[in-house]
Structures are given as structure tokens and as C-alpha cells.
Design a protein around this motif. Structure first.
Motif, PDB file in Angstrom:
ATOM      1  N   SER A   1     -15.321   2.695  16.992  1.00  0.00           N
ATOM      2  CA  SER A   1     -16.097   2.607  17.962  1.00  0.00           C
ATOM      3  C   SER A   1     -16.557   3.988  18.686  1.00  0.00           C
ATOM      4  O   SER A   1     -17.609   4.431  18.809  1.00  0.00           O
ATOM      5  CB  SER A   1     -16.210   1.650  19.087  1.00  0.00           C
ATOM      6  N   THR A   2     -15.439   4.624  18.802  1.00  0.00           N
ATOM      7  CA  THR A   2     -15.712   6.164  19.202  1.00  0.00           C
ATOM      8  C   THR A   2     -15.731   7.261  18.185  1.00  0.00           C
ATOM      9  O   THR A   2     -16.165   8.266  18.645  1.00  0.00           O
ATOM     10  CB  THR A   2     -14.139   6.408  19.919  1.00  0.00           C
ATOM     11  N   GLY A   3     -15.932   6.725  16.935  1.00  0.00           N
ATOM     12  CA  GLY A   3     -16.038   7.759  15.649  1.00  0.00           C
ATOM     13  C   GLY A   3     -14.924   8.755  15.547  1.00  0.00           C
ATOM     14  O   GLY A   3     -14.941   9.624  14.826  1.00  0.00           O
ATOM     15  N   GLU A   4     -13.802   8.508  16.250  1.00  0.00           N
ATOM     16  CA  GLU A   4     -12.647   9.217  16.015  1.00  0.00           C
ATOM     17  C   GLU A   4     -11.733   8.851  14.557  1.00  0.00           C
ATOM     18  O   GLU A   4     -11.010   9.627  14.174  1.00  0.00           O
ATOM     19  CB  GLU A   4     -11.640   9.109  17.147  1.00  0.00           C
ATOM     20  N   LEU A   5     -11.934   7.664  14.138  1.00  0.00           N
ATOM     21  CA  LEU A   5     -11.230   6.965  13.208  1.00  0.00           C
ATOM     22  C   LEU A   5     -11.810   7.457  11.706  1.00  0.00           C
ATOM     23  O   LEU A   5     -13.214   7.073  11.488  1.00  0.00           O
ATOM     24  CB  LEU A   5     -11.086   5.588  13.093  1.00  0.00           C
ATOM     25  N   VAL A   6     -10.938   8.041  10.818  1.00  0.00           N
ATOM     26  CA  VAL A   6     -11.273   8.561   9.489  1.00  0.00           C
ATOM     27  C   VAL A   6     -10.961   7.449   8.594  1.00  0.00           C
ATOM     28  O   VAL A   6     -11.328   7.253   7.713  1.00  0.00           O
ATOM     29  CB  VAL A   6     -10.722   9.864   9.308  1.00  0.00           C
ATOM     30  N   GLY A   7      -9.622   7.015   8.934  1.00  0.00           N
ATOM     31  CA  GLY A   7      -8.920   6.031   7.843  1.00  0.00           C
ATOM     32  C   GLY A   7      -7.561   5.862   8.389  1.00  0.00           C
ATOM     33  O   GLY A   7      -6.906   6.310   9.273  1.00  0.00           O
ATOM     34  N   ALA A   8      -7.123   4.282   8.081  1.00  0.00           N
ATOM     35  CA  ALA A   8      -5.981   3.920   8.348  1.00  0.00           C
ATOM     36  C   ALA A   8      -5.499   3.007   7.654  1.00  0.00           C
ATOM     37  O   ALA A   8      -6.334   2.158   6.892  1.00  0.00           O
ATOM     38  CB  ALA A   8      -6.126   3.371   9.832  1.00  0.00           C
ATOM     39  N   GLU A   9      -4.051   2.874   7.425  1.00  0.00           N
ATOM     40  CA  GLU A   9      -3.648   2.018   6.533  1.00  0.00           C
ATOM     41  C   GLU A   9      -2.103   1.431   6.725  1.00  0.00           C
ATOM     42  O   GLU A   9      -1.566   2.625   7.182  1.00  0.00           O
ATOM     43  CB  GLU A   9      -3.404   2.472   4.944  1.00  0.00           C
ATOM     44  N   GLY A  10      -1.825   0.349   6.627  1.00  0.00           N
ATOM     45  CA  GLY A  10      -0.481  -0.043   6.786  1.00  0.00           C
ATOM     46  C   GLY A  10       0.210   0.123   5.104  1.00  0.00           C
ATOM     47  O   GLY A  10      -0.593  -0.074   4.295  1.00  0.00           O
ATOM     48  N   LEU A  11       1.352   0.580   5.026  1.00  0.00           N
ATOM     49  CA  LEU A  11       2.118   0.411   3.977  1.00  0.00           C
ATOM     50  C   LEU A  11       3.182  -0.484   3.525  1.00  0.00           C
ATOM     51  O   LEU A  11       3.646  -1.105   4.413  1.00  0.00           O
ATOM     52  CB  LEU A  11       2.993   1.984   3.838  1.00  0.00           C
TER      53      LEU A  11
END
Length: 131
Positions: free
Chosen positions: A41-51
């Protein structure tokens, strides 16, 4: 500036979520979903994943014929990468704030895990002084 925030956990340590009581696992997942939504929502996230866990990891290199050679599993590992976020923020300080919030994800009994989050800038291009 983009930063990669890498959640490292001790091998065999407190981040063994599969063995947690259901309510603790659900609270942890709810935190991660909320954290993802907040950064989106803040526009800061480019990507995220658990491994997947280290029991599924393999080290791969090219053989003399170019075909992959795999090695692993490496049970002697002291830590493993559990997941990561890539964020696009205005300063290193903001990346550190986000990392601290991720570090405090709830664990068993709701206590903050306080896992180490490695923060590294994502390089956008090689230095200009290279030929």
C-alpha cells in the motif's frame, strides 16, 4: 534505492514453523500477510517470497560439458535463508526500519522472533569507471 531484506534463521532454530502450535502458525502467517499488504500500500514493496527449507536446497555448478552438477543437502549449515523482501525506499534508514519490523514477526506464544534480517542494496548498474 532498492534493498533486499533477507530473513536468516538458525538451522534447527526458532523458525521451525511446521512444528509450531496452529494458533501460533496462523498468527505468524497473518502478520506476514499484513506486512505484505502494508508495504504494497505504501508502494515500497517490489517483491517478496518465502523459501523452501534447506533440506530441499542444492548447490549447482556447470560441469566441463556445461551440464549441471548438483551437490547437497547441507545439514551442517548454521543458518538458512527463510525468505526475502525487495523494497524500493528513499534511504537506508527506511530499509532498516522495515527490516526491524519483519524481524519482530511473532513466533511461538506470540513472542517476537527477532530474527536477523540482512539488508543489502540492490545494485542497479555497474560502476561508471568500468571499461
Amino acid at each position: 534505492m532498492k534493498y533486499m531484506l533477507m530473513m536468516n534463521t538458525p538451522h534447527g532454530g526458532p523458525y521451525q514453523v511446521a512444528s509450531w502450535p496452529q494458533k501460533d502458525l496462523h498468527a505468524h502467517i497473518a502478520f506476514m500477510k499484513s506486512f505484505h499488504k502494508k508495504l504494497s500500500s505504501t508502494g515500497e514493496l517490489v517483491g517478496a517470497e518465502g523459501l523452501a527449507g534447506p533440506d530441499q536446497a542444492r548447490l549447482v555448478r556447470a560441469g566441463n560439458d556445461g551440464k549441471p552438477i548438483t551437490d547437497g543437502v547441507f545439514p551442517e549449515t548454521k543458518e538458512f535463508l527463510a525468505g526475502y523482501w525487495i523494497v524500493d525506499v528513499d534511504s537506508p534508514a527506511r530499509a532498516y526500519e522495515i527490516a526491524a519490523e519483519a524481524s519482530a514477526a511473532p513466533g511461538p506464544g506470540g513472542a517476537p522472533l527477532n530474527l536477523g534480517i540482512e539488508v543489502r542494496e540492490v545494485m542497479s548498474a555497474p560502476p561508471n569507471d568500468l571499461p
